[in-house]
Design a protein around this motif. Structure first.
Motif, PDB file in Angstrom:
ATOM      1  N   ARG A  17       0.692  -1.619  -0.055  1.00 37.35           N
ATOM      2  CA  ARG A  17      -0.184  -0.210  -0.618  1.00 37.35           C
ATOM      3  C   ARG A  17       0.816   1.204   0.025  1.00 37.35           C
ATOM      4  N   GLN A  18      -0.015   2.375  -0.589  1.00 36.56           N
ATOM      5  CA  GLN A  18       1.287   3.288  -0.433  1.00 36.56           C
ATOM      6  C   GLN A  18       1.526   3.962   1.492  1.00 36.56           C
ATOM      7  N   CYS A  19       2.417   4.001   1.105  1.00 38.56           N
ATOM      8  CA  CYS A  19       3.005   4.799   2.883  1.00 38.56           C
ATOM      9  C   CYS A  19       3.758   5.964   2.895  1.00 38.56           C
ATOM     10  N   ASP A  79      -0.498   5.387   4.565  1.00 33.11           N
ATOM     11  CA  ASP A  79      -0.192   4.693   6.008  1.00 33.11           C
ATOM     12  C   ASP A  79       1.423   5.425   6.385  1.00 33.11           C
TER      13      ASP A  79
END
Length: 120
Positions: A17-19, A79
């Motif tokens: 996921r994009q963090c 996140d």
């Protein structure tokens, strides 16, 4: 709902996921570090909770609100990755609350989301 993830900048880059990494060396890092001499009690080390509280208080100040609004816009929906253990208070919890408008479950339990009032 975005969450806090334990790790490093490399963890954020490899995540499915994009963090966003918000730890040391980034513009989102907490300048107040647990383990250094406490500002309020000379001769005692600052706790993680004190460091997070000072970070939140800084973002509530007149200059801090400028940064808080920009941090919120950039971090919204991501996140957040930090090197802090997940079972201790972390400034990433404050940033999550700031960026997403509500406290995460972990943050609500600790009451570390101290950014009351409108950001202007």
């Amino acid at each position: 709902m975005p969450i806090r993830v334990h790790g490093s900048a490399r963890t954020a880059a490899r995540a499915p996921r994009q963090c966003v990494y918000v730890g040391h060396g980034t513009r989102f890092a907490n300048p107040f570090v647990p383990g250094v001499p406490s500002l309020g009690s000379p001769g005692r080390q600052m706790t993680a909770e004190e460091a997070v509280d000072l970070f939140a208080a800084t973002l509530r100040g007149p200059i801090g609100r400028f940064y808080a609004a920009r941090f919120a816009a950039v971090l919204r929906g991501f996140d957040l990755v930090c090197t802090c253990p997940l079972d201790t208070p972390c400034h990433a919890d404050v940033l999550l609350c700031l960026a997403n408008g509500s406290a995460s479950r972990r943050d609500a339990r600790r009451s570390t989301c101290l950014l009351e009032g409108p950001l202007r």
